[in-house]
Design a protein around this motif. Structure first.
Motif, PDB file in Angstrom:
ATOM      1  N   GLY A   1       6.929  30.025  26.897  1.00 53.13           N
ATOM      2  CA  GLY A   1       8.334  30.565  26.368  1.00 53.13           C
ATOM      3  C   GLY A   1       8.915  29.357  25.483  1.00 53.13           C
ATOM      4  N   ILE A   2      10.011  29.396  25.390  1.00 48.93           N
ATOM      5  CA  ILE A   2      10.808  28.510  24.417  1.00 48.93           C
ATOM      6  C   ILE A   2      10.404  26.844  25.001  1.00 48.93           C
ATOM      7  N   ALA A   3      10.729  26.596  26.178  1.00 46.71           N
ATOM      8  CA  ALA A   3      10.528  25.302  26.607  1.00 46.71           C
ATOM      9  C   ALA A   3       8.934  24.838  26.457  1.00 46.71           C
ATOM     10  N   GLY A   4       7.837  26.026  26.764  1.00 45.61           N
ATOM     11  CA  GLY A   4       6.632  25.359  26.501  1.00 45.61           C
ATOM     12  C   GLY A   4       6.013  25.234  25.055  1.00 45.61           C
ATOM     13  N   LEU A   5       6.522  26.213  24.310  1.00 42.29           N
ATOM     14  CA  LEU A   5       6.320  25.893  22.844  1.00 42.29           C
ATOM     15  C   LEU A   5       6.792  24.799  22.148  1.00 42.29           C
ATOM     16  N   MET A   6       8.174  24.454  22.477  1.00 39.86           N
ATOM     17  CA  MET A   6       8.824  23.062  22.094  1.00 39.86           C
ATOM     18  C   MET A   6       7.959  21.888  22.414  1.00 39.86           C
ATOM     19  N   ALA A   7       7.483  22.067  23.885  1.00 33.56           N
ATOM     20  CA  ALA A   7       6.761  20.891  24.396  1.00 33.56           C
ATOM     21  C   ALA A   7       5.486  20.776  23.566  1.00 33.56           C
ATOM     22  N   ALA A   8       4.614  21.881  23.358  1.00 34.98           N
ATOM     23  CA  ALA A   8       3.402  21.761  22.601  1.00 34.98           C
ATOM     24  C   ALA A   8       3.532  21.322  21.244  1.00 34.98           C
ATOM     25  N   ILE A   9       4.728  21.743  20.430  1.00 32.48           N
ATOM     26  CA  ILE A   9       5.086  21.263  19.307  1.00 32.48           C
ATOM     27  C   ILE A   9       5.319  19.712  19.126  1.00 32.48           C
ATOM     28  N   SER A  10       6.038  19.343  19.973  1.00 30.81           N
ATOM     29  CA  SER A  10       6.394  17.884  20.117  1.00 30.81           C
ATOM     30  C   SER A  10       5.294  17.029  20.493  1.00 30.81           C
ATOM     31  N   ALA A  11       4.508  17.389  21.397  1.00 32.21           N
ATOM     32  CA  ALA A  11       3.426  16.575  21.868  1.00 32.21           C
ATOM     33  C   ALA A  11       2.433  16.410  20.507  1.00 32.21           C
TER      34      ALA A  11
ATOM     35  N   LYS B   1       0.501  33.363  30.802  1.00 31.70           N
ATOM     36  CA  LYS B   1       0.094  34.676  31.277  1.00 31.70           C
ATOM     37  C   LYS B   1       0.374  35.938  30.548  1.00 31.70           C
ATOM     38  N   ALA B   2       1.393  35.918  29.622  1.00 35.79           N
ATOM     39  CA  ALA B   2       1.384  37.170  28.803  1.00 35.79           C
ATOM     40  C   ALA B   2       0.825  36.728  27.345  1.00 35.79           C
ATOM     41  N   ASN B   3       1.868  36.732  26.316  1.00 32.65           N
ATOM     42  CA  ASN B   3       1.443  36.206  24.919  1.00 32.65           C
ATOM     43  C   ASN B   3       2.444  35.378  24.664  1.00 32.65           C
ATOM     44  N   ILE B   4       2.366  34.548  23.766  1.00 39.17           N
ATOM     45  CA  ILE B   4       3.295  33.487  23.476  1.00 39.17           C
ATOM     46  C   ILE B   4       4.352  34.085  22.487  1.00 39.17           C
ATOM     47  N   VAL B   5       3.961  35.100  21.555  1.00 41.71           N
ATOM     48  CA  VAL B   5       4.864  35.734  20.691  1.00 41.71           C
ATOM     49  C   VAL B   5       5.940  36.354  21.214  1.00 41.71           C
ATOM     50  N   ARG B   6       5.947  37.097  22.420  1.00 42.19           N
ATOM     51  CA  ARG B   6       7.026  37.546  23.145  1.00 42.19           C
ATOM     52  C   ARG B   6       7.273  37.124  24.618  1.00 42.19           C
TER      53      ARG B   6
ATOM     54  N   GLU C   1      16.270  25.383  12.456  1.00 48.81           N
ATOM     55  CA  GLU C   1      16.893  26.120  11.110  1.00 48.81           C
ATOM     56  C   GLU C   1      15.624  25.657   9.880  1.00 48.81           C
ATOM     57  N   GLU C   2      15.236  24.544   9.954  1.00 44.56           N
ATOM     58  CA  GLU C   2      14.005  24.169   9.321  1.00 44.56           C
ATOM     59  C   GLU C   2      12.859  24.984   9.204  1.00 44.56           C
ATOM     60  N   TRP C   3      12.476  25.488  10.438  1.00 43.61           N
ATOM     61  CA  TRP C   3      11.409  26.182  10.582  1.00 43.61           C
ATOM     62  C   TRP C   3      11.635  27.875  10.390  1.00 43.61           C
ATOM     63  N   GLY C   4      12.755  28.244  10.431  1.00 48.46           N
ATOM     64  CA  GLY C   4      13.068  29.659   9.874  1.00 48.46           C
ATOM     65  C   GLY C   4      13.847  30.421  10.863  1.00 48.46           C
ATOM     66  N   VAL C   5      14.509  29.717  11.986  1.00 43.51           N
ATOM     67  CA  VAL C   5      15.368  30.405  12.869  1.00 43.51           C
ATOM     68  C   VAL C   5      16.765  30.354  12.439  1.00 43.51           C
ATOM     69  N   CYS C   6      17.334  31.553  12.224  1.00 40.23           N
ATOM     70  CA  CYS C   6      18.895  31.398  11.521  1.00 40.23           C
ATOM     71  C   CYS C   6      20.074  31.032  12.414  1.00 40.23           C
ATOM     72  N   MET C   7      20.257  29.703  12.180  1.00 38.26           N
ATOM     73  CA  MET C   7      21.176  29.149  13.265  1.00 38.26           C
ATOM     74  C   MET C   7      22.844  28.889  12.407  1.00 38.26           C
ATOM     75  N   ARG C   8      22.732  29.506  11.328  1.00 36.66           N
ATOM     76  CA  ARG C   8      24.129  30.033  10.792  1.00 36.66           C
ATOM     77  C   ARG C   8      24.156  31.155   9.989  1.00 36.66           C
TER      78      ARG C   8
ATOM     79  N   VAL D   1       8.760  32.540  15.389  1.00 34.21           N
ATOM     80  CA  VAL D   1       8.759  31.402  14.561  1.00 34.21           C
ATOM     81  C   VAL D   1       8.318  30.135  15.429  1.00 34.21           C
ATOM     82  N   LEU D   2       8.462  29.939  16.562  1.00 34.91           N
ATOM     83  CA  LEU D   2       7.722  28.768  17.416  1.00 34.91           C
ATOM     84  C   LEU D   2       6.406  29.135  17.510  1.00 34.91           C
ATOM     85  N   SER D   3       5.994  30.359  17.857  1.00 36.92           N
ATOM     86  CA  SER D   3       4.493  30.583  18.010  1.00 36.92           C
ATOM     87  C   SER D   3       3.836  30.157  16.504  1.00 36.92           C
ATOM     88  N   ARG D   4       4.471  30.580  15.569  1.00 43.46           N
ATOM     89  CA  ARG D   4       3.850  30.186  14.244  1.00 43.46           C
ATOM     90  C   ARG D   4       3.664  28.653  14.003  1.00 43.46           C
TER      91      ARG D   4
END
Length: 578
Positions: free
Chosen positions: A18-28, A41-46, A108-115, A145-148
């Motif tokens: 999920g959100i926490a897991g993918l952010m952890a992977a990216i930062s590591a 257990k499902a698919n990281i895209v959704r 925002e840099e990665w493509g999530v519209c924060m504004r 975005v986070l999956s990408r």
């Protein structure tokens, strides 16, 4: 006996995509680790509670709230007094806010519209005239975005793979056993890991009877998260905190969809009178905070006969209603929009009845420090499975990042247990799990997992119920604890499974029983009434416990232990309520 079909080695293993897991992977990975793995257990895209979107991100932005300590203190004060402000160690919450804008800029840099409107706009869950701390953003594409970004960094991802056991040696994490449900016949993967990050979302959405539609376990406000890795951490001695203080969300009646902050309308009685004193007209900036302050309102008005309670946006202009509609899309509430279209419903003409949903475990669970580490060396946690900091998607993202960074540093320090795959395969927990799963698969016509899960829900709802109007007591909790233990023993002896899917659900149900047991033990130890924990035999809130938290864990002998501890206070920050 089932066998291990695949083996894998990694430096950091993240359970949950999920959100926490993918952010952890990216930062590591961004910290330089080559071997980072996510199992989902499902698919990281959704997958995860943020899988379909979100439109509120709690954060501190200096240019909006004010620079320096004064601005941070202002945001912290609002946060700790908010509807999710209770049960937090302020030293952990402060770390979240200090780094929250960093995540906003990354997204925002990665493509999530924060504004969406071109500037940072804070709205919803707010008192008129007070600082607003929820950034209004468009998170409809956040998981894509986070999956990408995760894939782009070369992180190894295994979808359709769920952990069954976290393995330790000499008190340190050494790996995970995981069930592969990608095919009909179950198989297992053994993963050797130097450190593990738990990011499995809400701890137990199937622990209590479903409120909107009893018996339909997956009509829930959150996705089918379970207590899997949370129970696995319990079994190796990880400390839980605030487990006995349940959470109940609210939303449209029978729809089981959270996102109350996306509604801009006024909460009203059937005759049109506002229920609360804060707003009398629909407002995009504030919404109606009444139900955050009076969090039992939807149950109360049904109980006393003055209800139902409605969210009414009929007085809003077309521009405001369009903003609300876009917020629904951002939040992932498109099912409500589709239902309205199919049934000729209109925000400008109709009010919508709300209800209080069932109790569940969210923002209650594993205790972490400000670095995201649990009391088990090498085990980190982030997101809704954490029990001493809460802020929905914001804290999941920020503490996912923090946990990933610190897990990478833990690997770099060399302070991990050196265990070979052969030694890991001989771990007693591995053999025990494979034996149990083999027995269940041999009973292809045994008791279905749903029967055991429904039995657990009934026991928890009857003997450890959540308020309002539901009482706990020593006699009820003691009986409930016995019944849950009896149910687990019976279930282990008669549950059957005929494929990897039903085997996975059966294992989830057994994990839920572990979490239910921990909750009941903690509830017995909290000899007071506080929030949704209402004791018939201890009817008042003890002010001497206002800055104390209750831990529960299994000691080295496997016996449950409870203890009060002081809240971890940051003397520079306001403390809010517990």
């Amino acid at each position: 006996m089932l066998e291990i079909s695949r083996r894998h080695e990694t430096d950091v293993l993240i359970i949950g995509g999920g959100i926490a897991g993918l952010m952890a992977a990216i930062s590591a990975r961004d910290k330089g680790l080559e071997r980072v793995t996510v199992i989902e257990k499902a698919n990281i895209v959704r997958s995860g509670a943020g899988g379909s979107g979100n439109d509120h991100f709690r954060c501190y932005i200096p240019e909006v709230h004010g620079e320096g300590e004064a601005g941070l203190r202002k945001v912290m004060a609002e946060h700790l007094a908010s509807h999710t402000g209770s049960g937090q160690d302020t030293v952990v919450a402060r770390r979240f806010f200090e780094r929250s804008f960093e995540v906003v800029r990354k997204w925002e840099e990665w493509g999530v519209c924060m504004r969406p409107s071109g500037e940072y706009v804070f709205a919803g869950h707010a008192f008129p005239g007070r600082p607003r701390i929820f950034l209004k953003y468009d998170g409809s594409n956040q998981k894509a975005v986070l999956s990408r970004e995760t894939r782009k960094r070369g992180v190894t991802v295994f979808n359709d793979l769920s952990s069954t056991d976290i393995l330790v040696r000499d008190g340190r994490v050494v790996g995970v056993l995981a069930l592969d449900s990608s095919r009909e016949e179950p198989s297992f993967m053994l993963i050797r890991a130097k450190t593990v990050i738990m990011a499995t979302g809400c701890g137990a959405t199937r622990l209590y009877n479903n409120q909107p539609s009893p018996g339909w376990m997956f009509n829930t406000a959150y996705p089918g998260c379970n207590a899997g890795a949370m129970a696995q951490a319990w079994r190796i001695g990880a400390r839980y905190v605030n487990m006995e203080l349940p959470v109940r969300w609210a939303g449209p009646r029978y729809f089981a969809r959270c996102g109350k902050g996306s509604w801009i309308g006024v909460l009203r009685y059937p005759d049109g009178r506002p229920i609360g004193p804060f707003v009398t007209k629909s407002n995009c900036e504030y919404g109606d905070i009444t139900s955050d302050v009076w969090n039992t309102v939807f149950a109360d008005v049904m109980r006393n006969g003055t209800g139902p309670a409605y969210i009414d946006t009929s007085d809003a202009g077309s521009e405001e209603l369009e903003k609300q509609r876009k917020g629904f899309v951002s939040e992932g509430l498109t099912c409500i929009l589709n239902y309205m279209k199919d049934n000729n419903l209109d925000f400008s003409r109709h009010a919508f009845e709300f209800m209080q949903y069932e109790a569940f475990v969210c923002g209650r669970g594993l205790e972490i420090n400000a670095e995201g580490c649990t009391n088990i060396p090498g085990l980190y946690a982030a997101g809704d499975t954490v029990g001493n900091v809460r802020s929905g998607i914001g804290v999941a993202a920020v503490y996912g990042m923090i946990a990933g960074e610190n897990a990478a540093e833990h690997v770099a320090s060399g302070e991990f247990a050196a265990v070979s795959l052969e030694e890991l395969e001989a771990h007693p927990m591995v053999n025990e799990r494979l034996d149990l799963c083999g027995e269940m698969m041999a009973r292809r016509h045994g008791v279905p997992w749903k029967e055991a899960n429904l039995a657990l829900q009934q026991l928890m709802s009857d003997y450890a119920p959540a308020g309002p109007y539901n009482m706990r007591s020593e006699t009820l909790l003691r009986a409930g604890l016995k019944y849950v233990r009896d149910l687990r023993r019976t279930a282990r002896s008669c549950l059957g499974a005929d494929c990897s899917h039903t085997l996975g659900r059966a294992l989830e149900t057994l994990d839920l029983m572990d979490v239910g047991e921990a909750l009941i033990i903690a509830a017995r130890a909290r000899t007071e009434t506080r929030g949704m924990h209402i004791r018939a035999d201890f009817t008042f809130t003890n002010p001497l416990w206002n800055d104390k938290f209750l831990n529960v864990w299994l000691n080295k002998d496997g016996r449950p232990v409870t203890a009060l501890r002081e809240r971890w206070l940051d003397p520079a920050m306001p403390q809010g309520r517990v």
